[in-house]
Enzyme design. Structure first.
Site, PDB file in Angstrom:
ATOM      1  N   ASP A  16       0.801  -1.223   0.000  1.00 45.92           N
ATOM      2  CA  ASP A  16       0.000   0.000   0.000  1.00 45.92           C
ATOM      3  C   ASP A  16       0.833   1.273   0.000  1.00 45.92           C
ATOM      4  O   ASP A  16       0.462   2.262  -0.625  1.00 45.92           O
ATOM      5  CB  ASP A  16      -0.950   0.014   1.198  1.00 45.92           C
ATOM      6  N   ASP A  29       5.575   0.241   3.467  1.00 45.44           N
ATOM      7  CA  ASP A  29       5.874  -1.010   4.169  1.00 45.44           C
ATOM      8  C   ASP A  29       5.664  -2.201   3.229  1.00 45.44           C
ATOM      9  O   ASP A  29       5.560  -2.030   2.017  1.00 45.44           O
ATOM     10  CB  ASP A  29       5.026  -1.125   5.436  1.00 45.44           C
ATOM     11  N   GLU A  41       5.661   9.774   3.332  1.00 44.00           N
ATOM     12  CA  GLU A  41       5.320   8.434   2.848  1.00 44.00           C
ATOM     13  C   GLU A  41       4.370   8.515   1.655  1.00 44.00           C
ATOM     14  O   GLU A  41       3.357   9.207   1.699  1.00 44.00           O
ATOM     15  CB  GLU A  41       4.667   7.606   3.964  1.00 44.00           C
TER      16      GLU A  41
END
Length: 495
Positions: free
Chosen positions: A82, A85, A474
Site C-alpha cells: 500500500d 511497508d 510516505e
C-alpha cells in the site's frame, strides 16, 4: 477623496492584470502534465508484490512475496504494497484499483501512449483481487502480513522474513466494507477491459456481483472481525454502508443490470444517499458515490437521482473558494488541507471528483448550484488545476511533491525498498534490524521511486523532507490513483 478613488481604480487594474496573467501563463504545459502522468503510473511498478515481469521498468525492484498464502493453501501472490511497508492491505488496495479504473474510464482517451501502462497497473491489482475473491467459497482474503510485526523491521520486500499471515472475512466473520469495495474495484475494472479483453472483463464483473452479494448478505465491518491487524492502520471508521452503495453503483454502471438500479433506489436512503461528507478517501466513499450517480440524473433527468446531483453540488461547492457554501480549509498557498497525515490523498481524490463532475456537467449543459450562485464546469476545472499544480511545484516551497518530477522533489521518502540498497546492487540479505541505519540516514534514497506522490506539506505549506516523518514523506497507492486521471485530463488541455 480623488486620491482614494485613483488608488482604488489602480488596485482594480492591478488585480485584473494579475488575474489575466494567471490565466494565460500556466505554471505547466500539456507536455509537463504528460510527463507527470507517465511517472504517476510508473510509481505502481515500485509497489508491486510477486514475480515481476520482463518489462518491469523500475529495475531496482525484485521479486517478493512469492509464497504469500501458501501456508494457508491458497495462492495470494501479487497485488500491491500500500505504501512504504511490505503489507498487502485489502481495503486500500481495492480502493486504489477502483480509482485507477475510474481514471481510465473517464480520461483514458487522453492517456495516449500511457493507456497500456495504466491498464497494466489496474490488472496487476485485479489479478490479485480475483484470486483473493475466488480461492475459497464464502471467503474473501483481505490481507497478507501482520502490520504490527512488519513495522518492527525496516526490510526490503525482497528480503522480508516477517510473518506473512493471511487474514480473511467470511460468512461467520463478515467484512461488508472491504468486500463491497473489492466488488466496486472489479466492476470498475471490467469497464476498463470491456473492449480490449472481453472474457477477462466478464470474469471481473461476474466475480464483482458474487462478492457484492456476499458483502450485502453477511453484513458487518471488517474492523470488528479483524481488530488490531487492520486497526488503527485501515480501520473502517465510516462503517460499511458507504461501500455497499458505492459497490452497487459501480456494478450498475458496469452491467446496466436493472436489479442493481432497484437496489440503489430502495436502499440509498439507509446507506447514506442523504448524508453529506466532505472527504473522499479509502475509508469514506460517499462523495464519490454521489458524483458517480449524478451522471444518471444529468444524462437521463431521472428524478430519483436528483438527490445525488444535489449532494454532489454540496461536496463540490465546499471546495470552491468564493461561494457561500465554501468550507474547505486551505493552506496559505491554496492547497486543500484535511489532515496532518497523508493530506495529499484528499487533494488528489478531490481533484479527480472535480474534473469528473466537470465532465458530466459539460456533456449535459449543467452547472453546480452553490447557494445562490451557479458554478460552471470551467470553475471546477480551474480549482482542480490549482491543486494539481501545487503538487507539481507551483507552491510557496517551489517543490514538487511527486518524486522524480521537476528540479526539486523529496529525497528522503519513507519507503523501505526505495531507501535501502537495491537487491541487485547489494545481493546479500539485509535483516530486520539491518535496515534501520538506512531509515535514520541523512543520505537521499538510493533508489528513486519515480512518480510517487508523498503525504505532502502541513497546514502552513511547510514540508520536512525526513524519512522518519511518515505523515509527510510516505507515498501511497491511493494518493497516486486519482492523480492519474487528473493528470490525463490536464495533459489534453490546450496550453
Amino acid at each position: 477623496m480623488a486620491s482614494a478613488v485613483t488608488f482604488s481604480l489602480g488596485a482594480k487594474i492591478l488585480c485584473l492584470t494579475l488575474c489575466l496573467l494567471s490565466l494565460c501563463c500556466s505554471a505547466f504545459t500539456p507536455l509537463d502534465y504528460s510527463n507527470a502522468l507517465e511517472k504517476s503510473i510508473l510509481f505502481f511498478e515500485g509497489q508491486r508484490s510477486g514475480k515481476l515481469p520482463d518489462n518491469q521498468r523500475l529495475s531496482w525492484r525484485g521479486n517478493s512475496g512469492l509464497s504469500d498464502g501458501s501456508s494457508y493453501h491458497v495462492d495470494l501472490v501479487g497485488g500491491y504494497y500500500d505504501a512504504g511497508d511490505n503489507v498487502k492491505f485489502g481495503l486500500p488496495m481495492a480502493f486504489t484499483t477502483t480509482l485507477l479504473a475510474w481514471s481510465v474510464i473517464e480520461f483514458g482517451d487522453s492517456m495516449h501512449s500511457q493507456i497500456d501502462n495504466a491498464k497494466a497497473a489496474v490488472r496487476w491489482s485485479t489479478d490479485y483481487l480475483l484470486k483473493a475473491a475466488t480461492a475459497t467459497p464464502g471467503t474473501l482474503y483481505v490481507q497478507v502480513a501482520d502490520p504490527n510485526m512488519d513495522h518492527r523491521c525496516w526490510e526490503r520486500p525482497e528480503d522480508m522474513d516477517t510473518p506473512r499471515n493471511v487474514y480473511k472475512v467470511s460468512t461467520q466473520n463478515p467484512g461488508s466494507d472491504v468486500a463491497a469495495e473489492t466488488a466496486a474495484a472489479l466492476a470498475a475494472a471490467s469497464i476498463v477491459f470491456k473492449d480490449s479483453d472481453s472474457s477477462y472483463s466478464a470474469k471481473l464483473l461476474h466475480t464483482a456481483m458474487k462478492v457484492f452479494d456476499f458483502a450485502d448478505k453477511y453484513r458487518g465491518s471488517y474492523s470488528d472481525s479483524l481488530g488490531s491487524v487492520v486497526c488503527p492502520f485501515y480501520c473502517s471508521y465510516s462503517g460499511y454502508h458507504d461501500e455497499l452503495l458505492w459497490g452497487a453503483s459501480w456494478i450498475h454502471r458496469a452491467s446496466q443490470n436493472s436489479s442493481y438500479l432497484a437496489y440503489i433506489k430502495s436502499n440509498g436512503h439507509t446507506l447514506g444517499a442523504e448524508d453529506d461528507d466532505y472527504s473522499f478517501s479509502w475509508d469514506d466513499k460517499r462523495p464519490g458515490t454521489k458524483v458517480l450517480l449524478s451522471k444518471s440524473f444529468l444524462e437521463k433527468n431521472d428524478e430519483e437521482f436528483q438527490l445525488y446531483k444535489l449532494h454532489s453540488d454540496n461536496y463540490i461547492c465546499s471546495l470552491i473558494p468564493g461561494t457561500s457554501t465554501f468550507q474547505a480549509q486551505n493552506t496559505p498557498g491554496g492547497l486543500i488541507y484535511k489532515a496532518s497525515e497523508s493530506n495529499l490523498q484528499y487533494v488528489t481524490s478531490a481533484s479527480l471528483l472535480l474534473l469528473t463532475y466537470a465532465k458530466y456537467l459539460r456533456l449535459n449543459g449543467g452547472v453546480a448550484t452553490c447557494g445562490s450562485s451557479k458554478v460552471t464546469a470551467e470553475t471546477l476545472i480551474s480549482e482542480a488545476k490549482k491543486q494539481v499544480d501545487y503538487i507539481l511545484g507551483d507552491n510557496p516551497a517551489k517543490m514538487s511533491y511527486m518524486v522524480g518530477f521537476g528540479d526539486k522533489f523529496p529525497q528522503h521518502v519513507h519507503h523501505r525498498g526505495s531507501s535501502l540498497p537495491s537487491v541487485h546492487q547489494h545481493p546479500d540479505r539485509l535483516g530486520c534490524n539491518d535496515g534501520f541505519q538506512y531509515l535514520n540516514s541523512g543520505s537521499p534514497n538510493p533508489n528513486v521511486l519515480v512518480g510517487a506522490v508523498v503525504g505532502g506539506p502541513d497546514s502552513k505549506d511547510n514540508f520536512a523532507d525526513d524519512r522518519n516523518n511518515y505523515q509527510q514523506s510516505e507515498p501511497a497507492t491511493y494518493i497516486n490513483a486519482p492523480f492519474v486521471g487528473a493528470l490525463a485530463f490536464l495533459s489534453a488541455q490546450k496550453g
